[in-house]
Write a protein that holds these residues in place. Sequence first.
Motif: not given
Lengths: 224, 291
Positions: B115-121, B141-149
């Motif tokens: 979670d912490a890394y996802f928030d940071q991304l 949308q692409v950035k969100l997918q990348l953060a999740a990936a």
Amino acid sequence: MHNTLRMMRLDTRSVNIRNNVLLIYLVTNLITVALAFSPLAEGAFLIGFGGLIGGSGACLITPFVASAQRGLDAFYAMLPVRRRDIVNGHYLFAAVLSLFMLMNTWLIVILIHWLRPTLFGADLPILLSFAFVGPFMLLMMSSVQYPILMRISYEKAPYLIFLPIVAAGLVSGYIGGSSTDLLGRHGFFSPRGYPLLGLGLVGGAGIFLASLLLARRLYARRDL
Amino acid sequence: MMVTGEEENLIVVDGLAKQYKEFTLHGIHFHLPAGYIMGMIGPNGAGKTTTIKALLDMIRPDAGHISMLGASTANDRIALRDSLGVQLDTTLYPDYWRVKQVAKSLRDFFPQWDDAYFDQLCREMDIPSKTKYKSMSRGTQVKLQLAAALAHHPRLLILDEPTGGLDPLARDELLTRLQDFIADGEHSVLLSTHLTGDLERIADFLLYIRGGRQQFFGHVDDLLNQYVLVKGGLNELTPALREVLIGLRTHSEGFSGLLAVDQTAGLPNTLLQESITLEELMIYFGRGGHA
């Protein structure tokens, strides 16, 4: 089993279904209770139960509508779950929603009986017993719809998908309308009703299981 | 970076084929060792997305063998999804989801979700937390997918057109992030894109597909070194030269076209021979010719 539960939760999240279902049930419950006090006709509250079946039927296919709109099959493919878990999750979603509908109907019948005991009178058992009909028809409807959705997706067969909803409504209405004539005042909770109830539950479970196995097979072969 | 014989391959594809009514993917072969970035290029409809779908077991190949992260069967590969981060060239999440719903839903499935890394991304990529997915721009949308990936610390990233909707600054940051991702030699990236400039900057290997057929797999430099861009006046365009030039373009001043390096012997000195870029290679091959 964990993945099946996770997928069921994802189904509810994917279409904001919790809020939709709660809203549909709340509004329909209020209408049903209000109709119980209608001066027009004593049986007017039955319209509310019809609304519950329709609303639940719509909820059952919403994960697939969302999937068609947003390409959720691709999203599922990124998750560490097998395709069979995805299908199991959808079926568990249908079963839980149907159970929710049964409990809700019982709750409303008891609430109306408490508020206006004279309305049902001796018919209370048959109303409680026929609360099974709506969820049962929904599960049968899912048993027809889900394999179709798993094989060809909602977007390719939207009208085909709605036919079972119409059929479920018609059958539920017929059984509800002729229930007293068929089984007497105690409905399924009577010597004549128990075999029919047992047969219905066993037969329904068999159809539901066969549908699940078919859907798993079809989804496993589908190109996403 | 150079590949040695002892490096671990995170992806091995051998003879991948898939037939549709109007398109056939023919025998694709490639491998991606740990610690490298591989680019996949080709015109629209070349077979790039089909290849990615096969890697993700979204389609069942008619032939061929796929090994990913050491797993050779579909069920084994699915079990290893926690080590795989994916971004696809589609709108992936439900319309009304916000950043919070993405995290909440994916956390359930990925044991290594951070979670912490996802928030940071999300902060680093300027992803708005209150905006619904459907209201985000394509780039966001692409950035969100990348953060999740990235948020579940995968070993392998598969990205389908990740740079298309991004502005130049965001694209530059993404490419830098991908280079950092593979820097320890344990991670790899498979990247499909039309933006060949990005690949020239970061890709070690290149898979070039056209019309469902693999044209090239190997080091980027090897591909670029195989061809030269030949330019000259119209009077120098002999029938023999016309025969071998790839993607010949003529105009009032002269002509240009690609030529395989091994066919340049004997060319007149008056013709200009220039090294090519990936973009030129795609354009000239797209216009007609063979690899």
